[in-house]
Design an enzyme around this catalytic site. Structure first.
Site, PDB file in Angstrom:
ATOM      1  N   CYS A 133      74.864  10.560  -0.805  1.00 40.94           N
ATOM      2  CA  CYS A 133      75.673  11.502  -0.010  1.00 40.94           C
ATOM      3  C   CYS A 133      77.174  11.260  -0.088  1.00 40.94           C
ATOM      4  O   CYS A 133      77.906  12.092  -0.618  1.00 40.94           O
ATOM      5  CB  CYS A 133      75.229  11.441   1.454  1.00 40.94           C
TER       6      CYS A 133
HETATM    7  N1  LIG Z   1      68.935  10.575   1.243  1.00 37.31           N
HETATM    8  C1  LIG Z   1      69.673  10.799   2.329  1.00 37.31           C
HETATM    9  O1  LIG Z   1      69.959   9.863   3.068  1.00 37.31           O
HETATM   10  C2  LIG Z   1      70.170  12.177   2.684  1.00 37.31           C
HETATM   11  C3  LIG Z   1      70.709  12.389   3.952  1.00 37.31           C
HETATM   12  C4  LIG Z   1      71.161  13.649   4.312  1.00 37.31           C
HETATM   13  C5  LIG Z   1      71.101  14.675   3.373  1.00 37.31           C
HETATM   14  N2  LIG Z   1      70.597  14.449   2.128  1.00 37.31           N
HETATM   15  C6  LIG Z   1      70.522  15.582   1.207  1.00 37.31           C
HETATM   16  O2  LIG Z   1      69.176  16.024   1.146  1.00 37.31           O
HETATM   17  C7  LIG Z   1      68.861  16.510  -0.149  1.00 37.31           C
HETATM   18  C8  LIG Z   1      67.648  15.755  -0.696  1.00 37.31           C
HETATM   19  O3  LIG Z   1      67.981  14.390  -0.835  1.00 37.31           O
HETATM   20  P1  LIG Z   1      66.899  13.236  -0.952  1.00 37.31           P
HETATM   21  O4  LIG Z   1      67.635  11.971  -0.750  1.00 37.31           O
HETATM   22  O5  LIG Z   1      65.694  13.516  -0.122  1.00 37.31           O
HETATM   23  O6  LIG Z   1      66.485  13.397  -2.504  1.00 37.31           O
HETATM   24  P2  LIG Z   1      65.238  12.686  -3.228  1.00 37.31           P
HETATM   25  O7  LIG Z   1      65.621  12.583  -4.667  1.00 37.31           O
HETATM   26  O8  LIG Z   1      64.831  11.474  -2.488  1.00 37.31           O
HETATM   27  O9  LIG Z   1      64.071  13.746  -3.077  1.00 37.31           O
HETATM   28  C9  LIG Z   1      64.099  14.988  -3.655  1.00 37.31           C
HETATM   29  C10 LIG Z   1      62.690  15.365  -4.076  1.00 37.31           C
HETATM   30  O10 LIG Z   1      62.732  16.707  -4.571  1.00 37.31           O
HETATM   31  C11 LIG Z   1      61.819  16.796  -5.644  1.00 37.31           C
HETATM   32  N3  LIG Z   1      62.161  17.987  -6.426  1.00 37.31           N
HETATM   33  C12 LIG Z   1      63.193  18.174  -7.266  1.00 37.31           C
HETATM   34  N4  LIG Z   1      63.169  19.428  -7.754  1.00 37.31           N
HETATM   35  C13 LIG Z   1      62.102  20.041  -7.202  1.00 37.31           C
HETATM   36  C14 LIG Z   1      61.546  21.336  -7.325  1.00 37.31           C
HETATM   37  N5  LIG Z   1      62.095  22.254  -8.118  1.00 37.31           N
HETATM   38  N6  LIG Z   1      60.452  21.605  -6.629  1.00 37.31           N
HETATM   39  C15 LIG Z   1      59.871  20.670  -5.832  1.00 37.31           C
HETATM   40  N7  LIG Z   1      60.344  19.441  -5.676  1.00 37.31           N
HETATM   41  C16 LIG Z   1      61.450  19.122  -6.364  1.00 37.31           C
HETATM   42  C17 LIG Z   1      61.966  15.482  -6.365  1.00 37.31           C
HETATM   43  O11 LIG Z   1      60.841  15.192  -7.167  1.00 37.31           O
HETATM   44  C18 LIG Z   1      62.116  14.513  -5.198  1.00 37.31           C
HETATM   45  O12 LIG Z   1      60.871  13.994  -4.784  1.00 37.31           O
HETATM   46  C19 LIG Z   1      70.135  16.336  -0.967  1.00 37.31           C
HETATM   47  O13 LIG Z   1      70.885  17.503  -0.916  1.00 37.31           O
HETATM   48  C20 LIG Z   1      70.878  15.244  -0.222  1.00 37.31           C
HETATM   49  O14 LIG Z   1      72.275  15.310  -0.432  1.00 37.31           O
HETATM   50  C21 LIG Z   1      70.111  13.219   1.776  1.00 37.31           C
END
Ligand SMILES: NC(=O)c1ccc[n+]([C@@H]2O[C@H](COP(=O)([O-])OP(=O)(O)OC[C@H]3O[C@@H](n4cnc5c(N)ncnc54)[C@H](O)[C@@H]3O)[C@@H](O)[C@H]2O)c1
Length: 442
Positions: free
Chosen positions: A274
């Site tokens: 992030c």
């Molecule tokens: N990790 C954090 O602490 C956090 C906190 C707040 C916001 N965010 C935001 O949340 C969002 C997700 O982050 P995250 O950390 O969970 O990512 P992540 O990489 O942990 O998880 C994302 C998941 O999406 C899946 N994916 C990708 N493309 C896909 C598709 N077309 N169809 C289905 N599944 C698909 C991936 O396989 C993966 O399992 C991002 O925008 C991030 O900036 C993350």
């Protein structure tokens, strides 16, 4: 189905929540709705994650085994790679990655692909919510046109769209998903009402805002705030060090002010999915309206330079022991970007590894949360490298030990007795050793 019928379904807990992307955000969200007795169905491209949910095998360490066991046995929870089943869900919450591309511009390919898939399965009455962090205007200008084109349906009339940023803080013992108020922006009043009603079932408070772009801006504002403040304390760290003042003591004391000050802690640089990334979603978008983003750029510049400062302090520490970095062995403690989690995305430890190697050092790492380095887009050459073992003989064999991440379970007193040259970027040694011939703050 009318709006009031949808709301009844939510109240009756027969409204099925579909979650797309079961990573650090999607999995706890699935758990949060499940705990409040809502039926959930999770979708991911990654069959490993789906298998883990089905079999009850943890794949995110801090979320623990108990939660996975409960999800796997529940008849209200399913995970699948079969996107044809999207029409089973009443709401589809998209939690997919939003990284930067090689030009440090928003990489919207995950969001676009997911939205295209949703559009192919979209049915009347469904609620689609984007939770991924993104630039203001994404929902209106990117998501809705893709959904309408692919489905032939009209947003606001045939289906509902909202944006609600995820504020998850993985590993934070005080705040899990259900305890963090949820900001919601709707495409129209009905979408806002429906989305708020859904989150109200599982989350402590919903915070409705006027529209989706305001909700998108809220998330970026929060993370820019963090990036700018971290840059400020990182800069103060360097200035105060030159003056013989300990920045941590200053910040601890300043933190006692009950108003007008919020404590941030310096470190070796920014990490995680992030803070190093999200601010640049706004700099990119701001170009469109010809507005400068000086604070964001300056914070980025200071934070990006922090690993070089750590290298400088390591040179000084080794010099103190009449050694050169070239040819020395360096152990980095902590590959995860923050304490007590296994998330190593964008971790500054990788940058440090590269810089030490460029200077001719032989680099290893220790991290109980990351026993083996997983393949990544940015650092494919490190994949497969294993954490060293934690024992006296191994730790003593390094010329310098650099604490990049201060996991709680590391025994800093043992470290103090085993190593003579510790570069501490996190003030982790504060209760273990005050010996300035041994501990070098960085
Ligand atoms: N990790 C954090 O602490 C956090 C906190 C707040 C916001 N965010 C935001 O949340 C969002 C997700 O982050 P995250 O950390 O969970 O990512 P992540 O990489 O942990 O998880 C994302 C998941 O999406 C899946 N994916 C990708 N493309 C896909 C598709 N077309 N169809 C289905 N599944 C698909 C991936 O396989 C993966 O399992 C991002 O925008 C991030 O900036 C993350």
């Amino acid at each position: 189905m009318s709006l009031s019928q949808q709301l009844d379904k939510i109240n009756n807990k027969t409204y099925k929540v579909g979650i797309i992307g079961l990573g650090y955000v999607g999995l706890p969200l699935m758990w949060t709705f499940h705990k409040k007795e809502m039926p959930v169905i999770g979708f991911d491209l990654d069959p490993h994650k789906v298998d883990c949910i089905t079999s009850g095998t943890p794949y995110i360490k801090h979320l623990g085994e108990e939660m996975m066991g409960i999800l796997s046995k529940s008849d209200r929870c399913e995970a699948t790679t079969d996107f044809n089943r999207m029409d089973e869900a009443d709401a589809l919450l998209m939690c997919v990655p939003t990284p930067l591309n090689h030009h440090r511009e928003p990489d919207m390919t995950y969001v676009e692909k997911t939205t295209e898939t949703v559009s192919e399965h979209l049915r009347e009455g469904q609620l689609v919510i984007l939770e991924s962090t993104t630039y203001p205007g994404t929902t209106e200008d990117l998501i809705i046109p893709i959904l309408e084109k692919g489905s032939g349906l009209k947003a606001g009339k045939d289906f509902y769209v909202a944006y609600s940023p995820e504020r998850e803080d993985p590993g934070n013992p005080d705040f899990n998903t259900s305890k963090i108020p949820k900001v919601v922006g709707g495409h129209g009043n009905d979408a806002l009402t429906l989305a708020c009603a859904l989150y109200d079932t599982a989350i402590v408070q919903t915070v409705p805002v006027s529209d989706t772009k305001t909700a998108e801006a809220v998330k970026l504002t929060e993370n820019i705030f963090r990036s700018v403040n971290i840059a400020m304390v990182n800069e103060l760290k360097v200035i105060y060090h030159a003056m013989g003042i300990d920045v941590h003591e200053v910040l601890d004391a300043a933190g006692t002010k009950p108003f007008g000050f919020m404590k941030f802690t310096p470190g070796p640089g920014l990490g995680g999915h992030c803070i190093p990334i999200d601010p640049f979603y706004l700099t990119w978008k701001a170009r469109e309206v010809e507005q400068p983003t000086r604070f964001i750029e300056l914070a980025g510049e200071i934070n990006t330079n922090m690993p070089r400062y750590v290298i400088r302090r390591t040179l000084e520490a080794l010099n103190h022991h009449k050694k050169a970095l070239n040819g020395s062995s360096v152990l980095l403690i902590g590959l995860a970007y923050k304490p007590n989690v296994d998330d190593d995305r964008e971790s500054p430890t990788y940058k440090l590894m590269e810089l030490y190697e460029e200077m001719g050092a032989d680099v290893s790492y220790y991290d109980p949360y990351v026993p083996v380095i997983r393949p990544s887009r940015e650092y494919p050459h490190y994949a497969g490298i294993k954490s060293v073992e934690w024992n006296e003989e191994t730790i003593r064999s390094f010329d310098a030990v650099v604490i990049a991440t201060n996991h709680d379970e590391i025994n800093y007193r043992e470290l103090a007795s085993w190593s003579d040259c510790i570069v501490d970027t996190r003030n982790a040694m504060k209760n273990a050793s005050q010996d300035s011939n041994k501990v070098f703050k960085a």
